[in-house]
Design an enzyme around this catalytic site. Structure first.
Site, mmCIF file in Angstrom:
data_model
loop_
_atom_site.group_PDB
_atom_site.id
_atom_site.type_symbol
_atom_site.label_atom_id
_atom_site.label_comp_id
_atom_site.label_asym_id
_atom_site.label_seq_id
_atom_site.Cartn_x
_atom_site.Cartn_y
_atom_site.Cartn_z
ATOM 1 C CG LEU A 35 11.094 7.010 -1.343
ATOM 2 C CD1 LEU A 35 10.800 6.604 0.110
ATOM 3 C CD2 LEU A 35 12.602 7.007 -1.567
ATOM 4 N N GLY A 36 8.642 5.345 -4.959
ATOM 5 C CA GLY A 36 8.047 4.304 -5.812
ATOM 6 C C GLY A 36 6.538 4.393 -5.826
ATOM 7 N N GLY A 38 3.023 1.839 -6.315
ATOM 8 C CA GLY A 38 2.485 0.484 -6.407
ATOM 9 C C GLY A 38 1.045 0.564 -6.885
ATOM 10 C CB ALA A 39 -1.498 -2.048 -7.242
ATOM 11 C CE1 TYR A 40 -5.550 -2.112 -3.526
ATOM 12 C CE2 TYR A 40 -3.469 -3.313 -3.772
ATOM 13 C CZ TYR A 40 -4.858 -3.302 -3.782
ATOM 14 O OH TYR A 40 -5.563 -4.447 -4.036
ATOM 15 C CB VAL A 43 6.243 5.248 -1.329
ATOM 16 C CG1 VAL A 43 6.979 5.384 0.003
ATOM 17 C CG2 VAL A 43 5.208 4.136 -1.232
ATOM 18 C CG ASP A 151 -0.264 -8.396 -0.278
ATOM 19 O OD1 ASP A 151 -0.098 -9.410 -0.996
ATOM 20 O OD2 ASP A 151 -0.319 -7.240 -0.734
HETATM 21 N N1 LIG Z 1 9.238 2.019 3.280
HETATM 22 C C1 LIG Z 1 9.638 2.224 2.047
HETATM 23 N N2 LIG Z 1 10.886 2.675 1.842
HETATM 24 C C2 LIG Z 1 11.325 2.887 0.607
HETATM 25 N N3 LIG Z 1 10.599 2.670 -0.502
HETATM 26 C C3 LIG Z 1 9.347 2.219 -0.349
HETATM 27 C C4 LIG Z 1 8.825 1.969 0.916
HETATM 28 N N4 LIG Z 1 7.571 1.506 0.755
HETATM 29 C C5 LIG Z 1 7.339 1.491 -0.574
HETATM 30 N N5 LIG Z 1 8.412 1.905 -1.254
HETATM 31 C C6 LIG Z 1 8.569 2.026 -2.706
HETATM 32 O O1 LIG Z 1 7.310 2.318 -3.252
HETATM 33 C C7 LIG Z 1 6.948 1.281 -4.131
HETATM 34 C C8 LIG Z 1 5.502 1.004 -3.974
HETATM 35 O O2 LIG Z 1 5.252 0.489 -2.729
HETATM 36 P P1 LIG Z 1 4.336 -0.764 -2.507
HETATM 37 O O3 LIG Z 1 4.816 -1.818 -3.405
HETATM 38 O O4 LIG Z 1 4.295 -1.055 -1.077
HETATM 39 O O5 LIG Z 1 2.994 -0.189 -3.010
HETATM 40 P P2 LIG Z 1 1.637 -0.933 -3.124
HETATM 41 O O6 LIG Z 1 0.724 -0.013 -3.742
HETATM 42 O O7 LIG Z 1 1.300 -1.497 -1.832
HETATM 43 O O8 LIG Z 1 1.968 -2.059 -4.148
HETATM 44 P P3 LIG Z 1 1.570 -3.556 -4.139
HETATM 45 O O9 LIG Z 1 0.341 -3.643 -3.311
HETATM 46 O O10 LIG Z 1 1.273 -3.817 -5.568
HETATM 47 O O11 LIG Z 1 2.734 -4.237 -3.624
HETATM 48 C C9 LIG Z 1 7.766 0.102 -3.799
HETATM 49 O O12 LIG Z 1 8.008 -0.667 -4.948
HETATM 50 C C10 LIG Z 1 9.026 0.735 -3.277
HETATM 51 O O13 LIG Z 1 9.900 0.995 -4.331
#
Ligand SMILES: Nc1ncnc2c1ncn2[C@@H]1O[C@H](COP(=O)(O)OP(=O)(O)OP(=O)(O)O)[C@@H](O)[C@H]1O
Length: 645
Positions: A35-36, A38-40, A43, A151
């Protein structure tokens, strides 16, 4: 992550989706759909085998032991957080050095991605999104113990595009990240100044971050996009320099709201206060809960949508209350906030109007009834007119018959008159001869007076009983009703002469007057010679079809010894019927004449002039040439402008 080579993109065909791994309790099955990242977190899509839902499988490396008491407590808090505007946290576990947690799956990615897609959301969408974010924040901040997200940013707000649902995500991460309450954590652009100061902060940091989100929603630009790194951002934030894109905010209410969120911590409104701010407040609904059968006693309710305010229920008497007065009272009693005064008043009045309005079936029935009523009114009106027409036609025919009768009688009287006149002349001649002879023979004995005996003879012979006894009453009636406006001295005369003491024997003088009146052609002599000549020549000429009706009518009136006013009255009636020329008059059918509204006299005068004018002309010639008030024996009877057919 060890799964990268099996991973397929979310956009890839669903046929290639397959289960890669299971949760320890095997409830959740992770698919190979990414799904995606992120930095951490990375998904993936997963399936909840118990509920049958698709869920989000979040993985992140973690040094924390999920088995710690603190971590277990945080997980249980996150699981208990349930709000429509917060992504639901389902479960979490530790696997090798990975921390895995399962959350609600959002279909349309983050708000940030969505804003870029829309290029610039309109103010209505901004309001709708803001309300949802603030509702989620208000819920978290009011939670016990209070939860600070820390955040909040458009990347952590997710959207279900199909319904425009907006939810705050990254809750788990926030909890995991926070460790300690005053840990500096977050995204620099969205961090409130107090977060940098390590002196502690409150849930107002989420309000500051919301202000930045609102700025991004309103301008489509990332706040502090002008800064190259976190240090530059920090410098600006700590020195109170606001993001450049703030200048691009057009809407003053939005600008004021952002200014409040980015202002000093103590001045910042709470999430609930912002929700109630006039910019975001949703106007309440007013609903009709109940009404008595007569629709006089109503129970109404003001429902504050999207707010945790209680709705207000009140009684309303349609006969004694007004919306304005009831709302005013409730505001004075502080039951309703005054900012909704106009809206609630308007809504109550709308309900009152709706109550008065008949239902669709009632409306249809009303229309049906009124059409039926109109039809029957028109039908009875038509019947009435038809009967009136029949009666009038019958009456006109009767009058016509009588006219014919009178005319015949007049003819015979005329013949009698001529006969008498002839006899008179003969007697006079004889008398003259006798006198001459007497003188010649110088007889001394005077002759008996013949003239007196002639006069008496004439009187006895001339029984001028034009209207028979039986018709006299009727004649008087007709004169009054039909020819009322044509006040005719002759008729008055007839009324007295013929109506009261029939039969009437006239003296010579009376007879002369009578004949003069009965013979309009003779009366023509009373017109000036020039006028008479002009009229005569017009009558003798054939009236052309394009002769102006007024001219024609004037001639008729003159010939019938009627005034110019009368002529105008006749002409106006004809013109009312669009009869402008003699041609129009000629085109009329017999039945059309009755509709003109002329008196019987006028009707006949016009008709006779139109039909028998040659004769009329002849009569006039004779009368004119003799220049005598007595009628000429050569004047044909039909030339008279008295009523004939
Ligand atoms: N509940 C969800 N449903 C669908 N897609 C999701 C969901 N949570 C995260 N994603 C996808 O995964 C990607 C990464 O998630 P997220 O941004 O929360 O990661 P992160 O590591 O916390 O990034 P950051 O801290 O930089 O925002 C998101 O950009 C989104 O596309």
């Amino acid at each position: 992550m060890s799964h990268s080579n099996e991973i397929i993109d979310q956009s890839s065909s669903h046929d290639t989706e397959k289960v890669i791994e299971d949760s320890p309790d095997e409830r959740y099955a992770r698919l190979n759909t990414l799904l995606g990242k992120g930095a951490y977190k990375i998904v993936y899509k997963a399936i909840d085998r118990v509920e049958g839902y698709e869920v989000a499988w979040n993985t992140m490396t973690s040094s924390h032991s999920p088995d710690s008491k603190e971590m277990q407590q945080e997980i249980s808090i996150l699981k208990s957080v349930r709000h429509p505007n917060i992504i639901a946290f389902h479960d979490a576990w530790h696997m090798k050095n990975e921390f895995v947690f399962v959350t609600e799956l959002m279909t349309s990615g983050t708000l940030r991605e969505y804003i870029r897609k829309l290029s610039l959301p309109n103010i209505k969408i901004v309001k709708r999104w803001s309300r949802q974010i603030l509702k989620g924040l208000a819920y978290l901040h009011d939670y016990s113990p209070s939860i600070i997200h820390r955040d909040i940013k458009c990347d952590n707000i997710f959207i279900n595009g199909a319904h425009g649902e907006v939810k705050i995500g990254d809750m788990g991460t926030a909890e995991m990240k926070m460790g300690k309450k005053y840990t500096i954590i977050g995204t620099p652009e969205f961090m409130a100044p107090e977060m940098y100061e390590e002196e502690g902060y409150s849930e107002k940091v989420d309000i500051y971050a919301f202000g930045m989100c609102l700025l991004e929603m309103a301008t489509g630009e990332y706040p502090y996009g002008e800064c190259k790194n976190a240090a530059q951002i920090y410098k600006k934030v700590s020195s109170g320099v606001k993001p450049v894109c703030l200048q691009k905010v057009q809407n003053n209410e939005v600008l004021a709201l952002i200014a409040n969120c980015l202002g000093p911590e103590e001045d910042r409104m709470t999430a609930q206060e912002i929700l109630e701010h006039s910019f975001l407040a949703v106007e309440p609904d007013v609903v009709l809960l109940a009404a008595d059968p007569t629709n006089v006693h109503l129970t109404l309710q003001v429902v504050f949508k999207g707010m945790d305010k209680l709705s207000v229920k009140f009684d309303f008497n349609v006969e004694t209350d007004t919306a304005e007065q009831v709302v005013k009272e409730m505001i004075e009693e502080q039951v309703l906030p005054d900012r909704y005064q106009h809206h609630i008043t308007k809504e109550i009045n709308r309900i009152l109007r709706d109550i008065e309005k008949p239902s669709e079936s009632e409306q249809a029935e009303q229309v049906r009834q009124s059409v039926w009523r109109r039809e029957s009114d028109i039908r009875s009106e038509l019947d009435k007119i038809r009967l009136e027409l029949e009666a009038t036609t019958k009456h006109a025919r009767e009058l016509e018959t009588k006219c014919e009768m009178y005319e015949n009688r007049a003819r015979s009287v005329e013949v009698q008159y001529r006969e008498a006149l002839k006899q008179l002349r003969e007697v006079q001649e004889q008398h003259t001869n006798t006198t001459t002879r007497s003188r010649e023979s110088s007889l001394s004995t005077p002759a008996p007076s013949r003239s007196s005996s002639v006069s008496s003879r004439i009187g006895s012979d001339l029984k001028v009983d034009v209207f028979p006894e039986s018709d006299k009453e009727e004649k008087l009636k007709d004169d009054k009703t039909n020819d009322k406006k044509d006040e005719d001295p002759v008729k008055d005369d007839e009324k007295t002469t013929n109506g009261k003491n029939p039969p009437t024997y006239l003296s010579e003088k009376e007879l002369a007057i009578r004949l003069d009146r009965e013979h309009p052609e003779a009366a023509m002599s009373s017109i000036s010679p020039t006028a008479r000549d002009a009229l005569m020549s017009r009558i003798l000429e054939e009236y052309s079809d394009d002769t102006d009706i007024s001219d024609f009518v004037q001639d008729c009136a003159t010939a019938a010894h009627r005034s110019a006013e009368k002529a105008k009255e006749w002409a106006d009636k004809l013109k009312d019927q669009d009869i402008m020329t003699v041609g129009d008059l000629r085109d009329l059918h017999d039945e059309d004449w009755t509709g003109i509204g002329l008196t019987v006299f006028a009707f006949r005068a016009l008709k006779n002039m139109l039909k028998g004018k040659r004769l009329a002309g002849q009569a006039l010639v004779t009368t004119t040439s003799t220049n005598d008030n007595t009628p000429s024996s050569s004047a044909p009877n039909s030339a008279r402008l008295s009523p004939t057919t």
